[in-house]
Design a protein around this motif. Structure first.
Motif, PDB file in Angstrom:
ATOM      1  N   UNK A 101       0.810  -1.417   0.167  1.00 53.20           N
ATOM      2  CA  UNK A 101      -0.073   0.037   0.192  1.00 53.20           C
ATOM      3  C   UNK A 101       0.685   1.239   0.040  1.00 53.20           C
ATOM      4  N   UNK A 102       2.235   1.184  -0.005  1.00 56.98           N
ATOM      5  CA  UNK A 102       2.957   2.343  -0.205  1.00 56.98           C
ATOM      6  C   UNK A 102       3.074   2.972   1.139  1.00 56.98           C
ATOM      7  N   UNK A 103       2.902   2.675   2.427  1.00 58.44           N
ATOM      8  CA  UNK A 103       2.858   3.505   3.233  1.00 58.44           C
ATOM      9  C   UNK A 103       4.061   3.537   4.474  1.00 58.44           C
ATOM     10  N   UNK A 104       4.460   4.585   5.074  1.00 56.18           N
ATOM     11  CA  UNK A 104       5.459   4.324   6.119  1.00 56.18           C
ATOM     12  C   UNK A 104       4.696   4.306   7.425  1.00 56.18           C
ATOM     13  N   UNK A 105       4.976   3.155   7.919  1.00 59.58           N
ATOM     14  CA  UNK A 105       4.179   2.877   9.374  1.00 59.58           C
ATOM     15  C   UNK A 105       4.699   3.239  10.489  1.00 59.58           C
ATOM     16  N   UNK A 106       6.039   3.582  10.585  1.00 58.67           N
ATOM     17  CA  UNK A 106       6.726   4.249  11.777  1.00 58.67           C
ATOM     18  C   UNK A 106       8.247   4.332  11.534  1.00 58.67           C
ATOM     19  N   UNK A 107       9.038   4.771  12.423  1.00 61.16           N
ATOM     20  CA  UNK A 107      10.503   5.064  12.379  1.00 61.16           C
ATOM     21  C   UNK A 107      11.100   5.259  13.759  1.00 61.16           C
ATOM     22  N   UNK A 108      12.351   4.894  13.706  1.00 61.42           N
ATOM     23  CA  UNK A 108      13.363   5.082  14.677  1.00 61.42           C
ATOM     24  C   UNK A 108      14.559   5.651  14.459  1.00 61.42           C
ATOM     25  N   UNK A 109      15.078   6.647  15.041  1.00 60.37           N
ATOM     26  CA  UNK A 109      16.246   7.649  14.536  1.00 60.37           C
ATOM     27  C   UNK A 109      17.377   7.043  15.478  1.00 60.37           C
ATOM     28  N   UNK A 110      18.697   6.841  14.949  1.00 58.40           N
ATOM     29  CA  UNK A 110      19.631   6.594  15.854  1.00 58.40           C
ATOM     30  C   UNK A 110      20.929   7.393  15.041  1.00 58.40           C
ATOM     31  N   UNK A 111      21.786   7.590  16.120  1.00 54.50           N
ATOM     32  CA  UNK A 111      23.204   8.213  15.338  1.00 54.50           C
ATOM     33  C   UNK A 111      24.216   7.031  15.145  1.00 54.50           C
ATOM     34  N   UNK A 112      24.297   6.822  13.465  1.00 55.11           N
ATOM     35  CA  UNK A 112      25.122   6.154  13.032  1.00 55.11           C
ATOM     36  C   UNK A 112      24.665   4.774  12.557  1.00 55.11           C
ATOM     37  N   UNK A 113      24.784   4.288  11.439  1.00 58.35           N
ATOM     38  CA  UNK A 113      24.465   3.363  11.107  1.00 58.35           C
ATOM     39  C   UNK A 113      24.585   1.792  11.847  1.00 58.35           C
ATOM     40  N   UNK A 114      25.720   1.740  12.706  1.00 59.08           N
ATOM     41  CA  UNK A 114      26.014   0.796  13.503  1.00 59.08           C
ATOM     42  C   UNK A 114      25.003   0.478  14.439  1.00 59.08           C
ATOM     43  N   UNK A 115      24.308   1.581  14.578  1.00 56.44           N
ATOM     44  CA  UNK A 115      22.976   1.351  15.576  1.00 56.44           C
ATOM     45  C   UNK A 115      21.580   0.826  15.227  1.00 56.44           C
TER      46      UNK A 115
END
Length: 300
Positions: A101-115
């Motif tokens: 359906x092409x929808x963003x359900x949620x997200x989580x932000x962090x510093x750096x790809x390693x996290x």
């Protein structure tokens, strides 16, 4: 055009004065990103059932097999933050995307790809995605991540794919270490064959899943994983997110969510009214016509 936009904002939204850049960024810096993320998730939860119902009706009309929704999880780094002194490491945002359906359900932000690994686990736990197939790339092929998905009563797969041939089996009892993966029920492989100017190359991609996947199912869900990449492309190309010079971390996170919310609204309009029109064209039409924007927003 300026007078038209000003009149529209006042008539439709009660906005009499457009705030200057300074006041606008001050407001954005005071909004807590976690609170805004919860609001966006509630918005998606409100429209999700109707969109799924419409999708199932369309699949029924086309005599297509009914499948679980693919929730693709992937991270994206806001590259402009890599050179900013206020960031110890670049801002990295992990998103969950319902591909069909092409929808963003949620997200989580962090510093750096390693996290990204612990961030994905937290994101999965926060989503209502029971019965979905969760897919992610090889970075998140971790027992702990699989456990987080399994505890959420979802299904699990992983990989990235460009393919023509798929193979699956439910015979997994022989696998060394197979018991370490919670709910493991099938494994699969997809063979990709490229031919260009007489040169042929082949690649293999391997998958594990807690669902009993047929070869056709594996092909479908692996293909759907690329939906989250198309969303990232829109952020980069249409919104030029990687060129954002905003120093404040709260504003960066909030603007990322605002862009995704705009994409969600445009996708809802596309699914209901013009499924063959590209997202880029819908966004361009909104830019050129404030009245068309009202239609996309459901105000007309």
């Amino acid at each position: 055009m300026t007078d038209t936009v000003s009149n529209l904002l006042e008539d439709e939204f009660g906005i009499r004065h457009i705030p200057c850049y300074g006041w606008f960024t001050t407001l954005l810096s005071r909004i807590k990103p976690d609170s805004l993320n919860r609001c966006m998730m509630k918005f998606v939860q409100g429209v999700y059932p109707e969109l799924i119902e419409e999708l199932e009706k369309e699949m029924e009309r086309q005599n297509k097999k009914k499948r679980p929704i693919t929730v693709a999880c992937d991270g994206k780094t806001v590259r402009s933050t890599a050179s900013m002194v206020k960031y110890d490491s670049p801002l990295h945002i992990v998103s969950a995307y319902a591909s069909e359906i092409g929808m963003v359900l949620g997200q989580k932000s962090v510093e750096g790809k390693s996290n990204e690994i612990p961030a994905m686990r937290e994101l999965v736990k926060s989503l209502e995605i029971s019965g979905c197939i969760v897919v992610a790339d090889a970075l998140n092929c971790q027992v702990g991540t699989a456990q987080a998905v399994f505890d959420s009563k979802t299904e699990k797969g992983h990989g990235r794919i460009e393919t023509r041939t798929a193979f699956t089996t439910n015979d997994v009892a022989w696998m060394p270490g197979g018991r370490e993966w919670p709910g493991l029920r099938s494994i699969g492989a997809i063979k990709t064959r490229f031919e260009y100017k007489g040169k042929v190359t082949e690649e293999w991609h391997y998958y594990i899943s807690s669902a009993d996947l047929s070869a056709d199912d594996l092909m479908h869900h692996a293909k759907m994983e690329w939906g989250v990449e198309s969303m990232h492309w829109l952020l980069d190309v249409r919104y030029r997110e990687d060129y954002s010079r905003i120093q404040n971390e709260n504003i960066q996170k909030n603007m990322n969510m605002a862009r995704k919310l705009a994409l969600n609204i445009a996708r809802i309009f596309k699914n209901k009214n013009c499924p063959k029109k590209s997202m880029s064209q819908i966004m361009f039409d909104c830019l050129m016509s404030p009245h068309h924007l009202l239609t996309v927003l459901g105000k007309n």
